[in-house]
Design a protein around this motif. Structure first.
Motif, mmCIF file in Angstrom:
data_model
loop_
_atom_site.group_PDB
_atom_site.id
_atom_site.type_symbol
_atom_site.label_atom_id
_atom_site.label_comp_id
_atom_site.label_asym_id
_atom_site.label_seq_id
_atom_site.Cartn_x
_atom_site.Cartn_y
_atom_site.Cartn_z
ATOM 1 N N THR A 45 0.801 -0.906 -0.159
ATOM 2 C CA THR A 45 -0.095 0.058 0.226
ATOM 3 C C THR A 45 0.686 1.088 0.073
ATOM 4 O O THR A 45 0.450 2.591 -0.438
ATOM 5 C CB THR A 45 -0.713 0.097 1.014
ATOM 6 N N GLY A 94 1.044 4.095 -2.776
ATOM 7 C CA GLY A 94 0.784 5.455 -2.803
ATOM 8 C C GLY A 94 1.882 6.132 -3.174
ATOM 9 O O GLY A 94 1.389 7.596 -3.800
ATOM 10 N N ARG A 142 -5.331 8.627 1.686
ATOM 11 C CA ARG A 142 -6.172 7.867 1.470
ATOM 12 C C ARG A 142 -5.539 6.485 1.869
ATOM 13 O O ARG A 142 -5.463 5.773 2.148
ATOM 14 C CB ARG A 142 -6.223 8.022 -0.128
ATOM 15 N N THR A 143 -3.968 6.810 0.797
ATOM 16 C CA THR A 143 -3.169 5.654 1.550
ATOM 17 C C THR A 143 -3.065 5.016 3.197
ATOM 18 O O THR A 143 -2.961 4.340 2.980
ATOM 19 C CB THR A 143 -1.348 5.841 1.046
ATOM 20 N N ILE A 170 -5.738 3.359 3.627
ATOM 21 C CA ILE A 170 -6.250 1.818 2.966
ATOM 22 C C ILE A 170 -5.881 0.695 4.055
ATOM 23 O O ILE A 170 -5.986 -0.241 4.280
ATOM 24 C CB ILE A 170 -5.321 1.714 1.623
ATOM 25 N N ALA A 206 -4.615 2.248 -3.857
ATOM 26 C CA ALA A 206 -3.453 3.525 -2.951
ATOM 27 C C ALA A 206 -2.784 4.586 -4.648
ATOM 28 O O ALA A 206 -2.687 5.300 -4.445
ATOM 29 C CB ALA A 206 -2.606 3.239 -2.319
#
Ligand code: ADP
Ligand code: MG
Length: 622
Positions: A283, A287, A556-557, A560, A607
């Motif tokens: 992830t 990202g 956001r990363t 996740i 991501a």
């Protein structure tokens, strides 16, 4: 599929056929054991060998160890088919995982496909096609429409438009003609140009970006270290749990030994932490890759993690919130002519790369006589001292005039005032003014909607110019007249309030603050070495609006990452319970493990997706 993956697939097929044969054959006792041991060894020898080797190296508890204990245990209690099947499915899962991981790594690498594969060089009258790293400094490149610019340089002939989107995320093409710089990795769109090479490949923009992104994976985030630490305690706990599960109930007369030993083995299979071990680093990698596609270089997973938590943003003014391209508004000499004052100012500034210096040089249209210039000393945050015609000349702000004891005076005009003094004698000043970048105010506003509590502007410029820029951009507070060391003090004072602080600068004389902040962000770095070196995050183009984008991407990363951790722990926890009370069997255990891992990998791939535009819904949950 790689060779190793193909070999695993072949082993899976052979073992499956052998196991099916063993199943169908009417065998008993030792013969049955032998018939299942063959496919088991075909498919599992590397796992057994791997866990043995790890034990010898003192790393007892890992995935391979869990699988080995679980399957050998199944043999011990006579569950031969299960033992072979668990190993078989484990390898199917591993194969699937390695394909998925390979695929996502490749698609991230494709995002970063900015590496030029050849350069066309003019040598004598001939055009030679070479790999970019064989081109020397100062050679002339021919770049045709459609070609990727192989090395950084200056156009000496022709004009064209170039697309820098692979580097900056900015898709609008830019016009370039003789005298303009082009950077490696951008794509030449319309015209044929000749370019003089200004840096060798190893020092080119492309090579540096690629190196940064590759190295980013090594800098681990706290979340990743958490997983490592977690696994260190988790696996022994699980093993102890399994041992207790096998021993206690039968000792307490709650059932047969075989039943509880089997449950303990199932418990072990379920407990494999592969989903976490694989998906969390993936992830972060996604990202960082997705951000670089938008022209945002994040140097490590730890920086991404910090960026997601930022609640205070400190900006430099010149070149960061403002364009750093000054227009000369007025020249006020004390006794020289205006032209003569500008003349010596331009001569003194001709070797400096400060935006002030570049603007004064640009305002001087004639020939600058550089032979007059002797030793130059830049005085960060003040200006500079240059020996002109054998005498020291000071060019800079009011603080510099105070320092050298010149009798300077204020100017009635507002703007940045650059004073000049020869030794202690005041020569006059030049008034220049700068404009805010078009998206500066929008960027500050976007930060506020993202929940950033405090925005601060620090500048070495005078109070009037600072106030105007602060008001226009909408920052909460500003401090003017600061030396680089005083900027550090302000940042340290803010850090003591316990905030997570990002400092955004243009990389010119703000390296000390960039390194002191929780996360140092340099912008407009296309072509600037210093900024790329000292910052944690590099915004490739000049836009302050890339900062809110960077924060959203990193949040956001992190979201996740947390989803994957929570999801994996939850499913594993539920399965462990079911296994302990005897509802889940070996098969559920293996499928559960593979399933969770695959879902976590698919989630991790999100991501690297492009950010949606900022709308009200996103405001609420980013
Ligand atoms: P900022 O904090 O806004 O980025 P700097 O710290 O780089 O500004 O510079 C602060 C002030 O010092 C400038 O506003 C200018 O008055 C003066 N200064 C800095 N470098 C130069 C230079 N090369 N020539 C003249 N003045 C300079
Ligand atoms: Mg600056």
């Amino acid at each position: 599929m790689s060779r190793k993956q193909k070999r695993t697939l072949a082993r899976i097929l052979i073992a499956a056929v052998l196991a099916a044969g063993a199943w169908l054959a009417p065998l008993d006792g030792v013969w049955k054991l032998a018939a299942f041991a063959v496919p088991y060894l075909v498919i599992g020898y590397d796992v057994l060998w791997g866990s043995l080797r790890n034990i010898l190296h003192g790393q007892v508890f890992d995935e391979m160890f869990l699988m080995s204990v679980a399957t050998l245990g199944a043999f011990a209690i006579g569950e031969y088919p299960e033992a072979a099947a668990v190993m078989l499915f484990y390898q199917v899962g591993e194969l699937f995982q390695s394909i998925a991981v390979g695929k996502s790594r490749r698609s991230i690498a494709a995002l970063m496909d900015i590496r030029p594969d050849h350069a066309v060089v003019l040598r004598g009258k001939e055009e030679v096609t070479l790999p970019p790293d064989e081109v020397q400094l100062g050679e002339i490149l021919m770049i045709r429409p459609g070609d990727r610019v192989p090395l950084d340089g200056e156009i000496i002939e022709g004009s064209t438009t170039v697309n820098t989107s692979a580097l900056t995320g900015e898709s609008l093409p830019v016009d370039k003609s003789a005298g303009d710089k082009v950077v490696s990795g951008s794509v030449n769109l319309t015209g044929v140009v000749r370019v003089r090479v200004e840096s060798i490949y190893a020092e080119s923009t492309v090579a540096r970006i690629l190196e940064l992104v590759e190295r980013a994976a090594e800098k681990k985030a706290r979340a990743e270290n958490f997983i490592t630490r977690f696994a260190k305690y988790y696996t022994p706990c699980v093993v102890i749990g399994a041992v207790l599960l096998a021993l206690l109930p039968p000792l307490l007369n709650l059932g047969e030994w075989n039943i509880w030993i089997e449950r303990a083995l199932i418990f072990l299979v379920i407990s494999c932490p592969c989903a976490l071990v694989i998906s969390v680093p993936l992830t972060f990698f996604g990202g960082i890759g997705g951000a670089s596609r938008e022209g945002i270089l994040i140097k490590g997973a730890n920086d991404l993690e910090t960026l997601a938590q930022v609640d205070t943003v400190v900006f430099d003014k010149t070149g960061t919130l403002t364009k750093g391209v000054f227009a000369v508004n007025a020249i006020h000499p004390e006794h020289l002519t205006e032209a003569a004052l500008l003349d010596i100012a331009a001569a003194a500034e001709s070797y400096s790369s400060h935006p002030v210096a570049e603007s004064i040089v640009a305002a001087h249209h004639g020939h600058i006589d550089k032979s007059r210039v002797g030793k130059i000393t830049e005085l960060a945050g003040l200006g500079l001292e240059a020996v002109i015609d054998g005498e020291p000349l000071y060019v800079g702000n009011a603080a510099l005039m105070e320092k050298v004891g010149a009798e300077w005076h204020e100017c009635h005009l507002s703007g940045t005032v650059i004073h000049l003094a020869r030794k202690g004698e005041y020569l006059g000043h030049i008034v220049i003014s700068d404009e805010l970048k078009p998206d500066a105010a929008a960027a500050v506003a976007a930060l506020r909607t993202l929940g950033v509590k405090r925005t601060v502007m620090l500048t070495g410029d005078n109070e009037k110019a600072a106030q105007a820029a602060a008001k226009e951009s909408g920052v909460d507070e500003y401090h003017a007249g600061l030396l680089p060391a005083q900027k550090v003090e302000h940042v340290e004072a803010l850090l003591r309030t316990g905030c997570k602080l990002a400092f955004v600068g243009d990389g010119i004389n703000d390296a000390p603050v960039l390194t002191r902040a929780d996360v140092g962000i340099a912008m407009g770095a296309l072509g600037s070495d210093a900024a790329i070196e000292s910052a944690d995050v590099v915004l490739m183009d000049d836009k302050p609006s890339k900062l809110p984008a960077a924060i959203r991407l990193s949040r956001r990363t992190m979201r996740i990452v947390k989803q994957n951790i929570a999801f994996a722990l939850l499913v594993k926890g539920a399965l462990l319970l079911l296994g302990a009370v005897g509802i889940a069997n070996m098969w559920t255990a293996v499928f559960g493990d593979v399933g969770v891992t695959v879902l976590a990998i698919l989630n991790a791939m999100r991501a690297m997706k492009k950010l949606p535009p900022m709308n009200d819904k996103i405001r609420q949950n980013t």
